[in-house]
Design a protein around this motif. Structure first.
Motif, PDB file in Angstrom:
ATOM      1  N   VAL A   1       0.834  -1.204   0.000  1.00  0.00           N
ATOM      2  CA  VAL A   1       0.000   0.000   0.000  1.00  0.00           C
ATOM      3  C   VAL A   1       0.869   1.256   0.000  1.00  0.00           C
ATOM      4  N   LEU A   2       1.864   1.292   0.876  1.00  0.00           N
ATOM      5  CA  LEU A   2       2.743   2.455   0.964  1.00  0.00           C
ATOM      6  C   LEU A   2       3.495   2.671  -0.337  1.00  0.00           C
ATOM      7  N   ALA A   3       3.984   1.587  -0.950  1.00  0.00           N
ATOM      8  CA  ALA A   3       4.740   1.716  -2.197  1.00  0.00           C
ATOM      9  C   ALA A   3       3.882   2.343  -3.290  1.00  0.00           C
ATOM     10  N   THR A   4       2.623   1.906  -3.399  1.00  0.00           N
ATOM     11  CA  THR A   4       1.736   2.455  -4.423  1.00  0.00           C
ATOM     12  C   THR A   4       1.479   3.938  -4.192  1.00  0.00           C
ATOM     13  N   LEU A   5       1.193   4.303  -2.952  1.00  0.00           N
ATOM     14  CA  LEU A   5       0.930   5.706  -2.640  1.00  0.00           C
ATOM     15  C   LEU A   5       2.169   6.576  -2.811  1.00  0.00           C
ATOM     16  N   ARG A   6       3.334   6.019  -2.473  1.00  0.00           N
ATOM     17  CA  ARG A   6       4.567   6.810  -2.578  1.00  0.00           C
ATOM     18  C   ARG A   6       4.978   7.046  -4.028  1.00  0.00           C
ATOM     19  N   VAL A   7       4.563   6.173  -4.951  1.00  0.00           N
ATOM     20  CA  VAL A   7       4.839   6.435  -6.363  1.00  0.00           C
ATOM     21  C   VAL A   7       4.165   7.732  -6.784  1.00  0.00           C
ATOM     22  N   ALA A   8       2.910   7.917  -6.348  1.00  0.00           N
ATOM     23  CA  ALA A   8       2.199   9.155  -6.665  1.00  0.00           C
ATOM     24  C   ALA A   8       2.929  10.361  -6.076  1.00  0.00           C
ATOM     25  N   THR A   9       3.345  10.241  -4.818  1.00  0.00           N
ATOM     26  CA  THR A   9       4.064  11.344  -4.168  1.00  0.00           C
ATOM     27  C   THR A   9       5.384  11.629  -4.870  1.00  0.00           C
ATOM     28  N   ALA A  10       6.080  10.566  -5.274  1.00  0.00           N
ATOM     29  CA  ALA A  10       7.373  10.741  -5.943  1.00  0.00           C
ATOM     30  C   ALA A  10       7.208  11.402  -7.306  1.00  0.00           C
ATOM     31  N   ILE A  11       6.164  11.039  -8.048  1.00  0.00           N
ATOM     32  CA  ILE A  11       5.910  11.671  -9.343  1.00  0.00           C
ATOM     33  C   ILE A  11       5.621  13.152  -9.152  1.00  0.00           C
ATOM     34  N   LEU A  12       4.810  13.473  -8.147  1.00  0.00           N
ATOM     35  CA  LEU A  12       4.477  14.861  -7.872  1.00  0.00           C
ATOM     36  C   LEU A  12       5.713  15.650  -7.433  1.00  0.00           C
ATOM     37  N   ALA A  13       6.536  15.042  -6.581  1.00  0.00           N
ATOM     38  CA  ALA A  13       7.760  15.705  -6.137  1.00  0.00           C
ATOM     39  C   ALA A  13       8.725  15.892  -7.304  1.00  0.00           C
ATOM     40  N   GLY A  14       8.835  14.867  -8.158  1.00  0.00           N
ATOM     41  CA  GLY A  14       9.708  14.980  -9.317  1.00  0.00           C
ATOM     42  C   GLY A  14       9.262  16.089 -10.257  1.00  0.00           C
ATOM     43  N   ALA A  15       7.941  16.196 -10.467  1.00  0.00           N
ATOM     44  CA  ALA A  15       7.425  17.264 -11.321  1.00  0.00           C
ATOM     45  C   ALA A  15       7.696  18.635 -10.701  1.00  0.00           C
ATOM     46  N   GLY A  16       7.547  18.715  -9.372  1.00  0.00           N
ATOM     47  CA  GLY A  16       7.802  19.993  -8.697  1.00  0.00           C
ATOM     48  C   GLY A  16       9.252  20.425  -8.810  1.00  0.00           C
ATOM     49  N   LEU A  17      10.170  19.480  -8.613  1.00  0.00           N
ATOM     50  CA  LEU A  17      11.587  19.823  -8.710  1.00  0.00           C
ATOM     51  C   LEU A  17      11.994  20.104 -10.154  1.00  0.00           C
ATOM     52  N   SER A  18      11.404  19.385 -11.096  1.00  0.00           N
ATOM     53  CA  SER A  18      11.679  19.668 -12.510  1.00  0.00           C
ATOM     54  C   SER A  18      11.150  21.039 -12.895  1.00  0.00           C
ATOM     55  N   PHE A  19      10.029  21.427 -12.311  1.00  0.00           N
ATOM     56  CA  PHE A  19       9.472  22.759 -12.541  1.00  0.00           C
ATOM     57  C   PHE A  19      10.474  23.836 -12.141  1.00  0.00           C
ATOM     58  N   LEU A  20      11.266  23.532 -11.092  1.00  0.00           N
ATOM     59  CA  LEU A  20      12.273  24.482 -10.601  1.00  0.00           C
ATOM     60  C   LEU A  20      13.609  24.328 -11.329  1.00  0.00           C
ATOM     61  N   GLY A  21      13.667  23.442 -12.317  1.00  0.00           N
ATOM     62  CA  GLY A  21      14.886  23.265 -13.096  1.00  0.00           C
ATOM     63  C   GLY A  21      15.879  22.301 -12.498  1.00  0.00           C
ATOM     64  N   MET A  22      15.447  21.458 -11.548  1.00  0.00           N
ATOM     65  CA  MET A  22      16.356  20.534 -10.879  1.00  0.00           C
ATOM     66  C   MET A  22      16.252  19.106 -11.386  1.00  0.00           C
ATOM     67  N   GLY A  23      15.456  18.889 -12.417  1.00  0.00           N
ATOM     68  CA  GLY A  23      15.278  17.549 -12.941  1.00  0.00           C
ATOM     69  C   GLY A  23      15.885  17.401 -14.318  1.00  0.00           C
ATOM     70  N   PRO A  24      15.230  16.626 -15.199  1.00  0.00           N
ATOM     71  CA  PRO A  24      15.716  16.467 -16.578  1.00  0.00           C
ATOM     72  C   PRO A  24      15.843  17.821 -17.263  1.00  0.00           C
ATOM     73  N   GLN A  25      16.908  17.991 -17.980  1.00  0.00           N
ATOM     74  CA  GLN A  25      17.185  19.271 -18.616  1.00  0.00           C
ATOM     75  C   GLN A  25      16.628  19.319 -20.045  1.00  0.00           C
ATOM     76  N   PRO A  26      16.254  20.505 -20.516  1.00  0.00           N
ATOM     77  CA  PRO A  26      15.730  20.660 -21.884  1.00  0.00           C
ATOM     78  C   PRO A  26      16.736  20.115 -22.895  1.00  0.00           C
ATOM     79  N   PRO A  27      16.230  19.544 -23.986  1.00  0.00           N
ATOM     80  CA  PRO A  27      14.827  19.486 -24.422  1.00  0.00           C
ATOM     81  C   PRO A  27      14.100  18.201 -24.004  1.00  0.00           C
ATOM     82  N   THR A  28      14.613  17.475 -23.006  1.00  0.00           N
ATOM     83  CA  THR A  28      13.972  16.230 -22.576  1.00  0.00           C
ATOM     84  C   THR A  28      12.528  16.490 -22.172  1.00  0.00           C
ATOM     85  N   PRO A  29      11.572  15.756 -22.735  1.00  0.00           N
ATOM     86  CA  PRO A  29      10.175  15.971 -22.337  1.00  0.00           C
ATOM     87  C   PRO A  29       9.900  15.401 -20.946  1.00  0.00           C
ATOM     88  N   GLU A  30       9.484  16.258 -20.048  1.00  0.00           N
ATOM     89  CA  GLU A  30       9.095  15.858 -18.688  1.00  0.00           C
ATOM     90  C   GLU A  30       7.979  16.793 -18.251  1.00  0.00           C
TER      91      GLU A  30
END
Length: 290
Positions: free
Chosen positions: A210-239
């Motif tokens: 149960v925790l693993a499934t819920l944490r995937v959602a949290t991790a995706i959201l956190a990854g999107a948030g950090l990528s929004f700030l420029g800390m994730g995949p760099q352009p032009p990688t689609p994310e």
């Protein structure tokens, strides 16, 4: 005979959980949403109508059309294709980050819960220190130290998720290790490693899953948030997070550039959360019905 009875009991428990899960309409909706995104990511080369990196400045910021159902971005790239390919990156960030947290969290949780004593106290105090930091700030600090990239983003999100898994596994191990069948295994000379592997961990799978499934959602959201700030995949990688960040400049002139990546993040997170809730309800003995 005991082994056969245990096998039958295990099968019946799985069957009951499966039936309970199927009865949960919300869980089935979550499963369908997750499957759509996962299959789209897997078969992106076959589904995406265009190369997500191909730019055409003459087609920049064009609205919905037959050629580009979701429009184009500031570089004239097809948004639908970039969302489909971006699913590969965003889902990979969530899954790999949770896998890192699972491996470290299970090791720490089992060691702390099964061994106990000073080791338990030391490991849990260290987990308390990690929990004391806001997760997103801890991830930002790790990415800042390692440098912005997809791999470093996965590591950062995985590390700040470790305490959740460690605490859940430790709690389950503490209750399981006192059961009679564990004492019986020790009495006949079964090694501690085998006891943990064959008796303790299988009985902790419910809350862990149960925790693993819920944490995937949290991790995706956190990854999107950090990528929004420029800390994730760099352009032009689609994310999705990076697409949302680049599209915010054009919210008035071309709102679709940021809107559709935002919808993708929302729906995949919603799908994993609903799926996790459904798995929790199916594995909860108090909620099982005939």
């Amino acid at each position: 005979m005991a082994a056969i009875n245990n096998k039958i009991k295990g099968q019946s428990q799985f069957t009951l959980a499966y039936r309970q899960f199927r009865k949960n309409k919300g869980a089935m909706v979550g499963l369908i949403i997750v499957c759509i995104f996962v299959l789209s990511a897997i078969f992106a080369p076959l589904i995406a109508p265009y190369d997500p990196l191909d730019s055409n400045l003459e087609m920049s910021l064009k609205g919905h059309s037959v050629e580009h159902p979701l429009g184009t971005d500031e570089q004239g790239r097809d948004i639908l294709s970039r969302i489909i390919w971006g699913g590969r990156v965003s889902l990979a960030i969530g899954v790999v980050a949770v896998f890192i947290a699972m491996v470290l969290g299970v090791f720490i949780g089992v060691l702390a819960g099964y061994v106990g004593g000073k080791i338990d106290n030391a490991l849990m105090r260290f987990m308390d220190i990690l929990i004391a930091f806001p997760g997103i700030l801890l991830a930002m600090a790790i990415v800042s130290a390692l440098g912005p990239s997809t791999i470093n983003l996965m590591i950062a999100i995985g590390i700040y998720s470790v305490p959740m898994f460690a605490r859940v596994i430790r709690s389950s191990v503490l209750s399981v290790k006192e059961m009679e069948f564990i004492e019986a295994a020790r009495a006949v000379g079964v090694s501690h490693f085998k006891i943990v592997l064959t008796h303790v961990l299988p009985n902790c799978i419910g809350p862990f899953l149960v925790l693993a499934t819920l944490r995937v959602a949290t991790a995706i959201l956190a990854g999107a948030g950090l990528s929004f700030l420029g800390m994730g995949p760099q352009p032009p990688t689609p994310e999705w997070g990076a697409m949302l960040s680049s599209g915010r400049t054009y919210l008035r002139a071309a709102p679709w550039v940021a809107t559709y990546p935002g919808f993708a993040i929302m729906f995949v997170v919603l799908g994993f959360n609903i799926l996790g809730d459904g798995i929790r309800d199916a594995l909860d003995p108090k909620l099982k019905t005939d």
